[in-house]
Design an enzyme around this catalytic site. Structure first.
Site, PDB file in Angstrom:
ATOM      1  N   HIS A  71       5.336  -7.401  -7.316  1.00  0.00           N
ATOM      2  CA  HIS A  71       6.440  -6.444  -7.315  1.00  0.00           C
ATOM      3  C   HIS A  71       6.330  -5.461  -8.477  1.00  0.00           C
ATOM      4  CE1 HIS A  71       8.467  -9.920  -5.125  1.00  0.00           C
ATOM      5  NE2 HIS A  71       8.456  -8.937  -4.267  1.00  0.00           N
ATOM      6  N   HIS A  72       5.136  -5.341  -9.072  1.00  0.00           N
ATOM      7  CA  HIS A  72       5.023  -4.423 -10.222  1.00  0.00           C
ATOM      8  C   HIS A  72       5.212  -2.988  -9.786  1.00  0.00           C
ATOM      9  CE1 HIS A  72       1.151  -4.421  -8.322  1.00  0.00           C
ATOM     10  NE2 HIS A  72       0.792  -3.367  -9.011  1.00  0.00           N
ATOM     11  N   LYS A 101      -6.157  -4.353  -3.744  1.00  0.00           N
ATOM     12  CA  LYS A 101      -6.607  -3.222  -2.925  1.00  0.00           C
ATOM     13  C   LYS A 101      -5.820  -1.956  -3.279  1.00  0.00           C
ATOM     14  CE  LYS A 101      -7.232  -4.553   1.351  1.00  0.00           C
ATOM     15  NZ  LYS A 101      -7.098  -4.808   2.802  1.00  0.00           N
ATOM     16  N   LYS A 113       1.762  -9.431   2.758  1.00  0.00           N
ATOM     17  CA  LYS A 113       1.120  -9.654   4.050  1.00  0.00           C
ATOM     18  C   LYS A 113       2.043 -10.482   4.915  1.00  0.00           C
ATOM     19  CE  LYS A 113      -2.989  -8.733   5.824  1.00  0.00           C
ATOM     20  NZ  LYS A 113      -3.855  -7.645   5.329  1.00  0.00           N
ATOM     21  N   SER A 369      -1.846   4.654   5.250  1.00  0.00           N
ATOM     22  CA  SER A 369      -0.463   4.179   5.373  1.00  0.00           C
ATOM     23  C   SER A 369       0.412   4.828   4.303  1.00  0.00           C
ATOM     24  CB  SER A 369      -0.403   2.665   5.183  1.00  0.00           C
ATOM     25  OG  SER A 369      -0.686   2.004   6.381  1.00  0.00           O
TER      26      SER A 369
END
Ligand code: GLU
Length: 478
Positions: A71-72, A101, A113, A369
């Site tokens: 959550h950085h 990634k 994910k 995305s």
């Protein structure tokens, strides 16, 4: 040997532990204190759900997951896969890879994910829609989805269709939320998707490998000529990633010598026409018996045939301790997430093979995305404001040049020079720039480490440095 057996043989570490092992190998070369490293490595939130769906005249209990690894930076980002192999460890490993990634390609998201443990082939479209919509509403209930929270995308076994069911479910549960379209990416263009997203991961694989092949020093070490043209390529998996990667290699002069799918593989050292092979598979239902090619009954053996570049583009662990030594490729490009086990990595590194790691090479999907998310938040198609402006400007420059020189360009040249960017041109250009820039960031890290480590470790150090700084600057909440 099948993947399950390979996994059992290398059972001393799970997929997630494998990722942790690679992380630890790299973290030695970074400057962070152990607490920060531990926080980067950990999976922050794991949501496992079970929910009932009526399938035919029975009720089926569906097992599904969403893992937010970091959550950085927010939102978290990562695909949703449908496969019988889905389990908590796998989703955690894949979520962790998303963190690294995103950092490597400078996409300002945390990693996540999702997965549903089903074989989508066993369900009708209507049943899949029910399973998907219920999954989406479970995510909404727990605040695990939203434009600023967590933004899923397609992965193995899902595509634009599933994304449009999810965005529709989300929007109907959040009436009036003006940015609702940005709750998920990989949508059909008619539902807020961006042009170029479908082929983005495959195109990124091509751009990345092309950059590797354009680096003269590295090609010299491998004894290969510079450039992509004429390189012999094997692609394992003809799903969205593998098919598009093969297509871009083929269109740009590489020779596709081998292709593999679950029913078997085909090989022809003179080259295969990817378009004709796909037509053949559509009409016969199999890759096998393609005119002029040799059949390889055991699909995995296709990867062991002679070639310069091997692209595993399906699932994890396909190259492992038991087959790595037989791989003949000099460059392996990880189109899939985690196709090499740590044992395979070791064997191939010793052989001097360049392994281009997943967390860089298949980042084209999440990069585009990111562009889609930006498009949704800005509520305007890329190119809408500037296409005509560029064309008018190009026209006036060209006219001045023509009047100064007294010469005229041909009509085809005129068309090319005048062309202002469409959405797809901008998406491709942003992706190309990202893949080239990030490759050189990793290569510089490799050089800084004096070639003591492989490219995966170098890529990890780049990712850890960026995420670490982010955590440091964020401070630790008391
Ligand atoms: N599922 C893709 C991946 O593993 C894309 C993720 C995304 O676009 O968020 O990178």
């Amino acid at each position: 040997m099948d993947t399950a057996t390979a996994k059992a043989q290398e059972a001393h570490y799970s997929f997630f532990q494998g990722v942790e092992r690679n992380f630890d190998k790299a973290s030695k070369y970074t400057r962070f204190e152990s607490g920060i490293l531990e926080q980067i490595k950990a999976c922050n939130s794991v949501y496992r759900m079970k929910y009932p769906v009526r399938i035919g005249d029975k009720i089926e209990v569906i097992e599904a997951y969403r893992v937010q690894h970091s959550h950085h930076k927010l939102p978290c980002k990562g695909g949703i896969r449908y496969s019988m192999d889905v389990n908590q460890d796998e989703v955690m490993a894949l979520a962790a890879l998303m963190t690294y990634k995103c950092a490597i390609v400078n996409v300002p998201f945390g990693g996540a994910k999702g997965g549903i443990k089903i074989n989508p082939k066993n369900y009708s479209v209507f049943e899949l829609e029910k399973i998907t919509r219920r999954y989406a509403s479970e995510l909404v209930k727990k605040n695990f989805i939203g434009p600023g929270i967590d933004v899923p995308a397609p992965d193995y076994g899902t595509g634009a269709r599933e994304m449009s069911w999810i965005v529709d479910t989300y929007a109907s549960l959040k009436p009036g939320e003006v940015d609702a379209l940005a709750c998920i990416t990989g949508k059909p263009v008619t539902q807020g998707g961006v042009r170029g997203r479908t082929e983005a991961t495959g195109l990124g694989v091509y751009y990345g490998i092309r950059e590797v092949c354009n680096t003269a020093e590295d090609m010299k070490k491998l004894g290969l000529p510079v450039g992509i043209e004429g390189k012999k390529v094997i692609v394992q998996g003809l799903g969205n990633v593998g098919f598009h990667a093969a297509k871009f290699f083929f269109d740009n002069g590489a020779i596709i010598v081998g292709l593999a799918e679950y029913e078997g593989g085909i090989y022809n050292e003179k080259g295969l026409d990817i378009y004709k092979v796909v037509d053949h598979r559509k009409s016969t239902g199999s890759l096998l018996n393609y005119p002029g090619a040799t059949n390889i009954k055991n699909s995995a053996e296709t990867m062991e045939q002679p070639c310069d570049i091997l692209i595993p583009a399906a699932l994890e662990n396909v190259i492992n301790g038991s087959n790595a030594a037989r791989i003949q490729a000099k460059i392996i490009g990880e189109g899939a997430n985690g196709p090499l086990t740590p044992d395979a990595d070791e064997i191939l590194n010793q052989k001097g093979v360049i392994v281009v790691p997943d967390m860089y090479l298949n980042a084209g999907g999440v990069t585009v995305s990111y562009f889609e998310w930006l498009k949704n938040l800005s509520h305007v198609r890329f190119g809408r404001m500037d296409k005509r402006f560029s064309e008018n400007q190009n026209d006036s420059i060209l006219k001045s040049v023509e009047s100064l020189t007294g010469k005229r360009v041909t009509d085809t040249e005129r068309k090319q020079i005048l062309h202002g960017p469409d959405e797809v041109d901008l998406v491709y250009s942003g992706l190309e720039d990202t893949m080239i820039g990030s490759y050189h960031e990793i290569r510089e890290a490799l050089l800084r480490l004096d070639g003591k480590v492989d490219m995966r470790t170098a890529a990890f150090t780049v990712a850890i440095d960026k995420v670490g700084v982010s955590y440091e600057e964020l401070g630790i909440f008391p």
